[in-house]
Design a protein around this motif. Structure first.
Motif, short mmCIF file in Angstrom:
data_model
loop_
_atom_site.label_atom_id
_atom_site.label_comp_id
_atom_site.label_asym_id
_atom_site.label_seq_id
_atom_site.Cartn_x
_atom_site.Cartn_y
_atom_site.Cartn_z
N PRO A 54 0.79 -1.23 0.00
CA PRO A 54 0.00 0.00 0.00
C PRO A 54 0.83 1.28 0.00
CG PRO A 54 -0.08 -1.04 2.16
CD PRO A 54 0.62 -1.99 1.24
N GLU A 55 2.11 1.19 0.37
CA GLU A 55 2.93 2.40 0.40
C GLU A 55 3.23 2.88 -1.03
OE1 GLU A 55 4.16 -0.14 3.92
OE2 GLU A 55 4.13 -0.49 1.77
N ILE A 56 3.33 4.20 -1.14
CA ILE A 56 3.71 4.84 -2.41
C ILE A 56 4.98 5.62 -2.13
CG2 ILE A 56 3.06 6.53 -4.16
CD1 ILE A 56 0.12 5.74 -3.61
N TRP A 57 6.10 5.04 -2.55
CA TRP A 57 7.41 5.63 -2.32
C TRP A 57 8.11 5.90 -3.64
CZ3 TRP A 57 10.14 2.15 1.88
CH2 TRP A 57 9.43 2.22 3.08
N VAL A 58 8.90 6.96 -3.67
CA VAL A 58 9.81 7.24 -4.78
C VAL A 58 11.14 7.68 -4.20
CG1 VAL A 58 7.96 7.89 -6.38
CG2 VAL A 58 9.16 9.66 -5.09
N ALA A 59 12.19 7.54 -4.99
CA ALA A 59 13.51 8.01 -4.58
C ALA A 59 13.90 9.20 -5.42
CB ALA A 59 14.53 6.90 -4.75
N TYR A 60 14.66 10.09 -4.79
CA TYR A 60 15.25 11.23 -5.49
C TYR A 60 16.61 11.50 -4.86
CZ TYR A 60 16.24 15.85 -7.23
OH TYR A 60 16.85 16.92 -7.83
N GLN A 61 17.65 11.47 -5.66
CA GLN A 61 19.03 11.69 -5.23
C GLN A 61 19.39 10.87 -4.00
OE1 GLN A 61 19.71 15.96 -5.02
NE2 GLN A 61 20.13 16.00 -7.21
N GLY A 62 19.02 9.59 -4.02
CA GLY A 62 19.42 8.66 -2.98
C GLY A 62 18.54 8.64 -1.74
N ILE A 63 17.54 9.51 -1.68
CA ILE A 63 16.63 9.55 -0.54
C ILE A 63 15.26 9.05 -0.99
CG2 ILE A 63 15.53 11.00 1.22
CD1 ILE A 63 18.57 10.74 1.54
N LYS A 113 0.50 6.22 -9.33
CA LYS A 113 0.81 6.83 -10.62
C LYS A 113 0.61 8.34 -10.54
CE LYS A 113 0.29 6.29 -15.48
NZ LYS A 113 -0.55 6.82 -16.49
N HIS A 114 1.53 9.07 -11.16
CA HIS A 114 1.47 10.53 -11.24
C HIS A 114 1.82 10.92 -12.67
CE1 HIS A 114 1.93 14.72 -10.14
NE2 HIS A 114 3.19 14.71 -10.51
N TYR A 115 0.82 11.25 -13.44
CA TYR A 115 0.98 11.50 -14.88
C TYR A 115 1.65 10.28 -15.50
CZ TYR A 115 -0.57 16.11 -13.60
OH TYR A 115 -1.31 17.14 -13.10
N GLU A 116 2.83 10.41 -16.11
CA GLU A 116 3.47 9.24 -16.74
C GLU A 116 4.51 8.59 -15.82
OE1 GLU A 116 6.10 12.70 -17.69
OE2 GLU A 116 3.96 12.42 -17.82
N HIS A 117 4.52 8.93 -14.56
CA HIS A 117 5.49 8.40 -13.60
C HIS A 117 4.83 7.37 -12.68
CE1 HIS A 117 8.06 11.59 -14.97
NE2 HIS A 117 7.11 12.45 -14.68
N TRP A 118 5.59 6.34 -12.35
CA TRP A 118 5.10 5.28 -11.47
C TRP A 118 5.89 5.27 -10.18
CZ3 TRP A 118 0.80 2.60 -12.52
CH2 TRP A 118 0.33 2.64 -13.83
#
Length: 83
Positions: A18-27, A41-46
């Motif tokens: 159920p979690e929705i996680w993404v990484a950015y610059q190692g975080i 989903k956010h526009y064309e990003h998963w």
């Protein structure tokens, strides 16, 4: 801060877990409660991915991540196995 591999991050896609996680610059950021990330989903990003390279094409800056909780660090599998 806890460490996660890309494989572990991939499970936090809003569907496998159920979690929705993404990484950015190692975080890794928790976007679970964002109205813009419904169903992972956010526009064309998963969700469940490292979005560092994709942010260059976004209509917003990296400051968008300041709104969200940092839940971990993204590490590669070799680093994880050597612990």
């Amino acid at each position: 801060m806890k460490s996660y591999t890309k494989q572990q991050l991939a499970l936090r896609n809003g569907q496998d877990k159920p979690e929705i996680w993404v990484a950015y610059q190692g975080i890794i950021y928790d976007l679970t409660h964002s109205r813009l990330w419904k169903n992972g989903k956010h526009y064309e990003h998963w969700a469940g991915q490292d979005l560092t390279e994709e942010l260059f094409d976004a209509p917003h800056t990296a400051n968008v991540f300041l709104k969200f909780e940092a839940v971990g660090k993204l590490i590669n599998q070799d680093d994880f196995n050597s612990r």
